[in-house]
Design an enzyme around this catalytic site. Sequence first.
Site, PDB file in Angstrom:
ATOM      1  CG  HIS A   1      -0.410   0.282   2.508  1.00  0.00           C
ATOM      2  ND1 HIS A   1      -0.091  -0.702   3.413  1.00  0.00           N
ATOM      3  CD2 HIS A   1      -0.079   1.449   3.108  1.00  0.00           C
ATOM      4  CE1 HIS A   1       0.395  -0.162   4.513  1.00  0.00           C
ATOM      5  NE2 HIS A   1       0.411   1.156   4.353  1.00  0.00           N
TER       6      HIS A   1
ATOM      7  CG  ASP B   1       0.067  -4.055   2.878  1.00  0.00           C
ATOM      8  OD1 ASP B   1       0.196  -3.464   1.785  1.00  0.00           O
ATOM      9  OD2 ASP B   1       0.053  -3.463   3.974  1.00  0.00           O
TER      10      ASP B   1
ATOM     11  CB  SER C   1       3.077   1.672   6.222  1.00  0.00           C
ATOM     12  OG  SER C   1       1.918   1.863   6.989  1.00  0.00           O
TER      13      SER C   1
END
Length: 453
Positions: A156, A186, A268
């Site tokens: 992402h 992911d 992230s």
Amino acid sequence: MSLFDDDFYSTRVSRKAVRSSEREGKSFSFGKPRRDGSWSNVRIALTSSLVSAVAAVTVFGLSVGFGGGGSVQKVNPAVATVQTGDPLERTIQAAEKVRPAVVSIINEQALSSMGAGADDLDEYGDEGMGLEEASLGSGVIFQKEKGKAYIITNNHVVEDAAAVKAVLSNGEIREASVVGKDSITDLAVLEIDSKGIDVVAEIGDSNGLRAGQWVMAIGNPLGLSDSLTMGIVSKTHRIIPVSLSQDGVFDWEQEVIQIDASINQGNSGGPLIDLNGKVVGINSMKVADFGVEGVGFAIPSKYAMPIVESLMEFGKVTRPYLGVYTMDLEQYWAQQANQTDAENSGLDDEDWLEDGEAAGDGDGTELPPIELKLPKDVRDGVIVLEAVGPAKDAGLAFNDVIVKLDKQPISSTMELRKYLYAKKKIGDKIEVTLYRDGEKQTLQLELGEKAEE
């Protein structure tokens, strides 16, 4: 205020405490024998007790392996390390070991004011097409090979990017290219020029994590690069339902490490490390809700690295493909219960799931109303909305309700997908048990590989 209280965590004893102990303590001495050569009964008893104690310790030592065939009691090295190491110094050393390998990731996309997306770059090229920073993330360099350095990050973080840049710990910005990415786990792998890169992070084993163990998250939260946060492992294995198509329908489950180290937007893709400076996870998400603090998640290294290896080798993760767009039977019953008019009996394109994935644009064809004929005891399964590929070749059709795969009960699209990905491989045979017009049937088919979009 510091995170640790030095007086509490230190393993050293202060000189003041030693001097106090020496003043208050009493020495036990056997003294000297009497001039006449005789010993008192008390001295004889004490000497005898000491000799007996030494003998007992020696015999016990031989029995547990100080020398001989006895078994040796093993000491947990992790516990020993925690007991003898200075926690303050260990955190510093662990951070210094990994920080040079942590990078910031910049996701650039076409200027929204131009009304163009990333796909338009293929037609017009980079020239004349402006890009803007769409999002920030983090990554960690884990491998160097043949003049290239490879970075692990989240899918992402680079999703829909027209261009990707990596900012090194020294502030240098380098162009990055996507080697491969996987939306289900992911994870993504990027590639940059390795010139001047000397530090590569060491991958650790997340299997060795324990609840309560100290860990550190390194990344680029809120654009503040080279930031560290620290906390503990709240739970080593946590199952989190996720909606891959972001439509509110949970169609996959992610097994993650739950931590209370601060994870914010931009963290992230960054590494979660232990106090040995080894990467044990990839920071992925947090619970962002009012009144919720200290609940973050990381993808364990034991699950991440097989995906990373596949991305390095194939540029994707190859998975078996059944070829069905589905809807959960449970969702159908809920719609029927809440149905207020005939219009609600249809489905929009976004409700379609292909082997658990969003069906995409579709062809705009309206589905006929779903009218199921099922035995009263059948309440769980998945409805086939459309069959393509292997499923179509095997004879699966609209309104079929799949209830088992290889005699394994299937109650949802999530279970269908998990069974395929965990138990089957491309080319494997699979038995599909279904209901068609109220009649139970069984079909055999061979799983294929999903073609690239």
